[in-house]
Design a protein around this motif. Structure first.
Motif, PDB file in Angstrom:
ATOM      1  N   ARG A 103      40.539  33.530  49.562  1.00 54.45           N
ATOM      2  CA  ARG A 103      40.924  32.920  48.564  1.00 54.45           C
ATOM      3  C   ARG A 103      39.770  31.901  47.991  1.00 54.45           C
ATOM      4  O   ARG A 103      40.040  31.356  46.837  1.00 54.45           O
ATOM      5  N   ASP A 104      38.996  31.651  48.866  1.00 49.57           N
ATOM      6  CA  ASP A 104      37.923  30.631  48.581  1.00 49.57           C
ATOM      7  C   ASP A 104      36.521  31.416  47.916  1.00 49.57           C
ATOM      8  O   ASP A 104      35.528  30.761  47.471  1.00 49.57           O
ATOM      9  N   ARG A 105      36.840  32.618  47.758  1.00 55.88           N
ATOM     10  CA  ARG A 105      35.651  33.442  47.395  1.00 55.88           C
ATOM     11  C   ARG A 105      36.384  34.233  46.072  1.00 55.88           C
ATOM     12  O   ARG A 105      37.626  34.727  46.050  1.00 55.88           O
ATOM     13  N   ALA A 106      35.485  34.726  45.236  1.00 56.01           N
ATOM     14  CA  ALA A 106      35.881  35.637  43.924  1.00 56.01           C
ATOM     15  C   ALA A 106      35.898  37.121  44.399  1.00 56.01           C
ATOM     16  O   ALA A 106      35.200  37.688  45.305  1.00 56.01           O
ATOM     17  N   ALA A 107      36.991  37.678  43.779  1.00 54.04           N
ATOM     18  CA  ALA A 107      37.080  39.128  43.726  1.00 54.04           C
ATOM     19  C   ALA A 107      36.633  39.628  42.507  1.00 54.04           C
ATOM     20  O   ALA A 107      37.220  39.425  41.545  1.00 54.04           O
ATOM     21  N   ILE A 108      35.598  40.422  42.368  1.00 54.86           N
ATOM     22  CA  ILE A 108      35.031  40.929  41.233  1.00 54.86           C
ATOM     23  C   ILE A 108      35.392  42.504  41.418  1.00 54.86           C
ATOM     24  O   ILE A 108      35.131  43.291  42.338  1.00 54.86           O
ATOM     25  N   ARG A 248      40.766  36.849  41.546  1.00 60.34           N
ATOM     26  CA  ARG A 248      40.332  38.062  40.662  1.00 60.34           C
ATOM     27  C   ARG A 248      39.835  37.196  39.730  1.00 60.34           C
ATOM     28  O   ARG A 248      40.444  36.626  38.692  1.00 60.34           O
ATOM     29  N   ILE A 249      38.445  37.059  39.450  1.00 57.10           N
ATOM     30  CA  ILE A 249      37.605  36.714  38.281  1.00 57.10           C
ATOM     31  C   ILE A 249      37.161  37.366  37.328  1.00 57.10           C
ATOM     32  O   ILE A 249      36.764  36.921  36.226  1.00 57.10           O
ATOM     33  N   TYR A 250      37.120  39.006  37.660  1.00 55.55           N
ATOM     34  CA  TYR A 250      36.548  39.664  36.651  1.00 55.55           C
ATOM     35  C   TYR A 250      37.219  41.210  37.169  1.00 55.55           C
ATOM     36  O   TYR A 250      36.753  41.834  37.922  1.00 55.55           O
ATOM     37  N   ARG A 314      36.161  29.875  33.189  1.00 55.21           N
ATOM     38  CA  ARG A 314      37.528  29.963  33.032  1.00 55.21           C
ATOM     39  C   ARG A 314      38.380  30.772  33.983  1.00 55.21           C
ATOM     40  O   ARG A 314      39.260  30.185  34.709  1.00 55.21           O
ATOM     41  N   ASN A 315      37.957  31.825  34.108  1.00 56.34           N
ATOM     42  CA  ASN A 315      38.300  32.749  35.254  1.00 56.34           C
ATOM     43  C   ASN A 315      38.099  32.070  36.747  1.00 56.34           C
ATOM     44  O   ASN A 315      39.196  32.240  37.651  1.00 56.34           O
ATOM     45  N   VAL A 316      37.191  31.631  36.852  1.00 60.44           N
ATOM     46  CA  VAL A 316      36.680  31.033  38.030  1.00 60.44           C
ATOM     47  C   VAL A 316      37.652  29.890  38.346  1.00 60.44           C
ATOM     48  O   VAL A 316      37.986  29.616  39.673  1.00 60.44           O
ATOM     49  N   LEU A 317      37.933  28.974  37.479  1.00 62.08           N
ATOM     50  CA  LEU A 317      38.894  27.933  37.487  1.00 62.08           C
ATOM     51  C   LEU A 317      40.274  28.235  37.991  1.00 62.08           C
ATOM     52  O   LEU A 317      40.926  27.710  38.742  1.00 62.08           O
ATOM     53  N   ALA A 319      41.005  30.805  39.629  1.00 62.81           N
ATOM     54  CA  ALA A 319      40.886  31.166  41.187  1.00 62.81           C
ATOM     55  C   ALA A 319      40.993  30.089  41.973  1.00 62.81           C
ATOM     56  O   ALA A 319      41.540  30.146  43.098  1.00 62.81           O
ATOM     57  N   ILE A 320      40.175  29.004  41.578  1.00 64.22           N
ATOM     58  CA  ILE A 320      39.913  27.757  42.410  1.00 64.22           C
ATOM     59  C   ILE A 320      41.492  27.089  42.296  1.00 64.22           C
ATOM     60  O   ILE A 320      42.059  26.778  43.477  1.00 64.22           O
ATOM     61  N   GLY A 321      42.127  26.991  41.308  1.00 65.03           N
ATOM     62  CA  GLY A 321      43.695  26.498  41.320  1.00 65.03           C
ATOM     63  C   GLY A 321      44.557  27.341  42.185  1.00 65.03           C
ATOM     64  O   GLY A 321      45.669  26.889  42.647  1.00 65.03           O
TER      65      GLY A 321
END
Length: 360
Positions: A103-108, A248-250, A314-317, A319-321
């Protein structure tokens, strides 16, 4: 070695030409090659009109603007007789769903972890089309999905696969992991046998969708699709969907990854469409602090660059939330004063979510 066709009957001659094209396509790096008539009638244009009429395309106004050109292959080019439909396997090395556990990493999305496939596939298409023109003198035009040609139903007609209940192409050999491209030609080539729907009663792709974007099998409401929300939609993503994004950021691979046909995917490692190591679950903290120059540098030659730094952050934020990691508040706070209004809104939302998670 090419085949001499001078002594063959017209039918056998075109079959031989088709075999030559298939061999050349595979030599150029395509993993699947099929042939379909570009002139036969089909119902897909009407299906698309209904999709747009119901507003299921959301803010993708270009779909409405190009509706008539998408209605049939010959609407793009009246002289086209045949379509050479090509596929490139981009099957991942690991199950993409495992990205969601960190959850602290991005899913692309898998397709965006390498160089922009539009550029890679188009280069191969142009090589094939140029070779065809030199070999037989026929006229040719190439299409990848940036052009208004409905390639998935065309691919089904060419025998490459069928449109699954998630509306994407499913292949018996490559599962749900095929990039598609087409060469339309004035050669009148015998079509391959069309593939038929092999999904049966399976609902795996429908049931796994986090946002319920499939109102029925074979029907997608793009307005609820995470790929649409994170890539196509500008401005803030509606509040109801933000928690469903997870990390999921992208894009989103859930419906593709759930397909049981993926277990039959096979291809030699050297032919795979390679992902960049830096884009396999990168840390959210590193992505959130990207400014425009560093964003462009990181995503050079990547399809992600098209959405721009602001939409990406925006997407990354979001995911951070959703991460529940209070330590990420240090990267969120500066973004609450970002020049972009949408980024500020996302940062405020992320800060509130992290604060709430910390209290609970």
């Amino acid at each position: 070695m090419t085949t001499s066709t001078s002594d063959l009957t017209p039918q056998d001659r075109f079959l031989a030409i088709r075999d030559e094209i298939r061999r050349e396509a595979l030599a150029l790096g395509f993993d699947a090659c099929g042939f379909a008539s570009a002139a036969d009638a089909w119902p897909n244009g009407e299906w698309l009109r209904q999709f747009v009429a119901e507003g299921l395309h959301g803010a993708m106004g270009w779909m409405e603007e190009t509706l008539e050109r998408r209605s049939h292959p010959t609407a793009m080019w009246t002289d086209a007789k045949s379509a050479v439909v090509l596929g490139v396997n981009y099957g991942p090395d690991i199950d993409p769903l495992t990205q969601l556990e960190h959850r602290d990493r991005a899913a692309i999305s898998v397709y965006a972890q390498g160089d922009d496939y539009h550029d890679v596939v188009k280069k191969r298409l142009k090589q094939l089309a140029g070779w065809m023109h030199r070999r037989w003198g026929n006229d040719v035009k190439v299409f990848v999905d940036t052009a208004p040609l409905m390639e998935k139903p065309l691919a089904q007609r060419a025998g490459l696969g069928w449109q699954g209940k998630h509306t994407n192409l499913v292949s018996r050999q490559f599962g749900s992991w095929l990039f598609l491209g087409s060469v339309l030609t004035t050669l009148d080539l015998p079509p391959d046998e069309a593939e038929f729907d092999r999904c049966g009663s399976c609902r795996a792709c429908l049931d796994i969708c986090p946002t319920g974007a499939f109102p029925a099998p074979h029907r997608l409401d793009a307005r609820r699709c995470i790929s649409y929300l994170t890539i196509e939609l500008s401005g803030p993503i509606p509040d109801e969907f933000r928690p469903m994004l997870g990390n999921r950021i992208y894009g989103c691979d859930d419906c593709l990854a759930a397909c049981p046909w993926n277990k039959f995917a096979s291809l030699s490692a050297e032919a795979k469409f390679h992902a960049r190591e830096t884009l396999k679950t990168p840390p959210l903290a590193e992505l959130a602090v990207l400014d425009d120059p560093s964003f462009r540098a990181l995503f050079s030659k990547s399809p992600i660059k098209r959405i721009g730094r602001d939409r990406f952050v925006r997407n990354v934020l979001y995911a951070i939330g959703n991460s529940g990691d209070a330590a990420l508040m240090t990267v969120v706070e500066p973004l609450r004063s970002d020049p972009d209004e949408t980024v500020r809104d996302a940062a405020d939302w992320a800060a509130a979510r992290l604060a709430s998670a910390q209290v609970s």
